[in-house]
Design a protein around this motif. Sequence first.
Motif, PDB file in Angstrom:
ATOM      1  N   GLY A 121       0.824  -0.911  -0.123  1.00 54.98           N
ATOM      2  CA  GLY A 121      -0.092  -0.016   0.010  1.00 54.98           C
ATOM      3  C   GLY A 121       0.811   1.210   0.162  1.00 54.98           C
ATOM      4  O   GLY A 121       0.198   2.280  -0.087  1.00 54.98           O
ATOM      5  N   PHE A 122       2.260   1.274   0.341  1.00 58.86           N
ATOM      6  CA  PHE A 122       2.781   2.439   0.133  1.00 58.86           C
ATOM      7  C   PHE A 122       4.239   2.010  -0.211  1.00 58.86           C
ATOM      8  O   PHE A 122       4.808   0.834  -0.198  1.00 58.86           O
ATOM      9  CB  PHE A 122       2.957   3.050   1.455  1.00 58.86           C
ATOM     10  CG  PHE A 122       3.584   2.057   2.570  1.00 58.86           C
ATOM     11  CD1 PHE A 122       4.686   2.128   3.010  1.00 58.86           C
ATOM     12  CD2 PHE A 122       2.480   1.352   3.387  1.00 58.86           C
ATOM     13  CE1 PHE A 122       5.140   1.122   4.022  1.00 58.86           C
ATOM     14  CE2 PHE A 122       2.824   0.427   4.373  1.00 58.86           C
ATOM     15  CZ  PHE A 122       4.185   0.576   4.764  1.00 58.86           C
ATOM     16  N   LYS A 123       5.352   3.075  -0.624  1.00 56.82           N
ATOM     17  CA  LYS A 123       6.455   2.685  -1.072  1.00 56.82           C
ATOM     18  C   LYS A 123       7.431   2.381   0.090  1.00 56.82           C
ATOM     19  O   LYS A 123       7.445   3.046   1.132  1.00 56.82           O
ATOM     20  CB  LYS A 123       7.069   4.068  -2.075  1.00 56.82           C
ATOM     21  CG  LYS A 123       8.243   3.829  -2.617  1.00 56.82           C
ATOM     22  CD  LYS A 123       8.906   4.842  -3.318  1.00 56.82           C
ATOM     23  CE  LYS A 123      10.144   4.634  -4.120  1.00 56.82           C
ATOM     24  NZ  LYS A 123      11.270   4.211  -3.298  1.00 56.82           N
ATOM     25  N   GLU A 124       8.256   1.631  -0.017  1.00 55.68           N
ATOM     26  CA  GLU A 124       9.157   1.117   0.923  1.00 55.68           C
ATOM     27  C   GLU A 124      10.520   1.756   0.808  1.00 55.68           C
ATOM     28  O   GLU A 124      10.850   2.262  -0.434  1.00 55.68           O
ATOM     29  CB  GLU A 124       9.666  -0.379   0.997  1.00 55.68           C
ATOM     30  CG  GLU A 124       8.243  -1.504   1.197  1.00 55.68           C
ATOM     31  CD  GLU A 124       8.738  -2.510   1.044  1.00 55.68           C
ATOM     32  OE1 GLU A 124       9.955  -3.175   1.344  1.00 55.68           O
ATOM     33  OE2 GLU A 124       7.783  -3.557   0.737  1.00 55.68           O
ATOM     34  N   PRO A 125      10.892   2.325   1.824  1.00 56.10           N
ATOM     35  CA  PRO A 125      12.302   3.195   1.812  1.00 56.10           C
ATOM     36  C   PRO A 125      13.286   2.434   1.210  1.00 56.10           C
ATOM     37  O   PRO A 125      13.549   1.263   1.612  1.00 56.10           O
ATOM     38  CB  PRO A 125      12.338   3.515   3.199  1.00 56.10           C
ATOM     39  CG  PRO A 125      11.741   2.713   4.064  1.00 56.10           C
ATOM     40  CD  PRO A 125      10.517   2.224   3.338  1.00 56.10           C
ATOM     41  N   LEU A 135       7.517  -3.019   7.142  1.00 50.05           N
ATOM     42  CA  LEU A 135       6.559  -3.964   7.513  1.00 50.05           C
ATOM     43  C   LEU A 135       7.012  -5.270   6.742  1.00 50.05           C
ATOM     44  O   LEU A 135       6.806  -6.378   7.421  1.00 50.05           O
ATOM     45  CB  LEU A 135       5.176  -3.423   6.647  1.00 50.05           C
ATOM     46  CG  LEU A 135       4.078  -4.225   6.717  1.00 50.05           C
ATOM     47  CD1 LEU A 135       3.700  -4.618   8.355  1.00 50.05           C
ATOM     48  CD2 LEU A 135       2.784  -3.907   6.058  1.00 50.05           C
ATOM     49  N   ARG A 136       7.588  -5.251   5.433  1.00 46.96           N
ATOM     50  CA  ARG A 136       8.058  -6.579   5.115  1.00 46.96           C
ATOM     51  C   ARG A 136       9.069  -7.458   5.987  1.00 46.96           C
ATOM     52  O   ARG A 136       9.042  -8.462   6.032  1.00 46.96           O
ATOM     53  CB  ARG A 136       8.637  -6.347   3.517  1.00 46.96           C
ATOM     54  CG  ARG A 136       9.186  -7.482   2.932  1.00 46.96           C
ATOM     55  CD  ARG A 136       9.847  -7.161   1.673  1.00 46.96           C
ATOM     56  NE  ARG A 136       9.119  -6.323   0.781  1.00 46.96           N
ATOM     57  CZ  ARG A 136       8.165  -6.838  -0.163  1.00 46.96           C
ATOM     58  NH1 ARG A 136       8.318  -8.039  -0.232  1.00 46.96           N
ATOM     59  NH2 ARG A 136       7.759  -6.046  -1.002  1.00 46.96           N
ATOM     60  N   GLN A 137      10.088  -6.354   6.636  1.00 45.16           N
ATOM     61  CA  GLN A 137      10.984  -7.110   7.491  1.00 45.16           C
ATOM     62  C   GLN A 137      10.272  -7.860   8.848  1.00 45.16           C
ATOM     63  O   GLN A 137      10.506  -8.802   9.419  1.00 45.16           O
ATOM     64  CB  GLN A 137      11.966  -6.228   7.710  1.00 45.16           C
ATOM     65  CG  GLN A 137      12.973  -5.962   6.828  1.00 45.16           C
ATOM     66  CD  GLN A 137      14.004  -4.993   7.151  1.00 45.16           C
ATOM     67  OE1 GLN A 137      13.810  -4.292   8.115  1.00 45.16           O
ATOM     68  NE2 GLN A 137      14.959  -4.599   6.336  1.00 45.16           N
ATOM     69  N   ALA A 138       9.210  -6.923   9.302  1.00 47.23           N
ATOM     70  CA  ALA A 138       8.702  -7.297  10.455  1.00 47.23           C
ATOM     71  C   ALA A 138       7.732  -8.491  10.380  1.00 47.23           C
ATOM     72  O   ALA A 138       7.730  -9.577  10.951  1.00 47.23           O
ATOM     73  CB  ALA A 138       7.742  -6.211  10.942  1.00 47.23           C
TER      74      ALA A 138
END
Length: 219
Positions: A121-125, A135-138
């Motif tokens: 839903g949003f661009k990852e830094p 969120l992906r790492q979590a």
Amino acid sequence: MYDGCFELNSSQKSRKMGKILSLMGRPLRNFNVESRAHKIISQEKPVPAPKHKSDQLIYDEIMKNHPEGSDETQIKHVQLDKYLKDVYVKSHDPNPPQKAQTNPDRPLPLNRHQVEDYEYGFKEPDKIPIGKTTLRQALQFITDHHNDSKLHTPQKIAQDYQIPEESIKNILKYYRVFEVYIPEQRKVKAKFAGPSVPRIKVTAQPKKQLSSGKDKDDT
């Protein structure tokens, strides 16, 4: 009795005659109309429309008192024409608009295509500061800890992702990953869940028949 004859009134007669006359006069009006139009257009000076009587009197009085006025209107003033050609306007903006300077560190986007939806839903830094996580790492280390808690301990996760161990313990305590449970398909047929003994019992009872009046008369 209707004999099939009728008589036109005066208004109908006049309307019909006017229509006939207009149809007859149309070819005469349109005869040689193009050549007549060219003849009028090619004239050197068109004939002005006649003036009103009061306007004509005023015009004649002006021409009588100032006869030189008519001559001046017919003469081309070279000097005035030169003045008109020499007149021009120069304008300048005291505060000219300045072109916006682009920052090379933050250039403006050049791609004008539609932005696709991101997975979460949003661009990852691109760069993750120390002590922060995405969120992906979590989701990844929560899943790893759930699958094998002995191998992926909070201490190891904190060391791998450079996050305080206390934060990792709180995340593993209060957050879970959704799991999908698919029930097993049973091959046993469904049984009737109603009562084995019917609650209402239907019985047939013979009805009594009434005797007719003839039997009484016979007796």
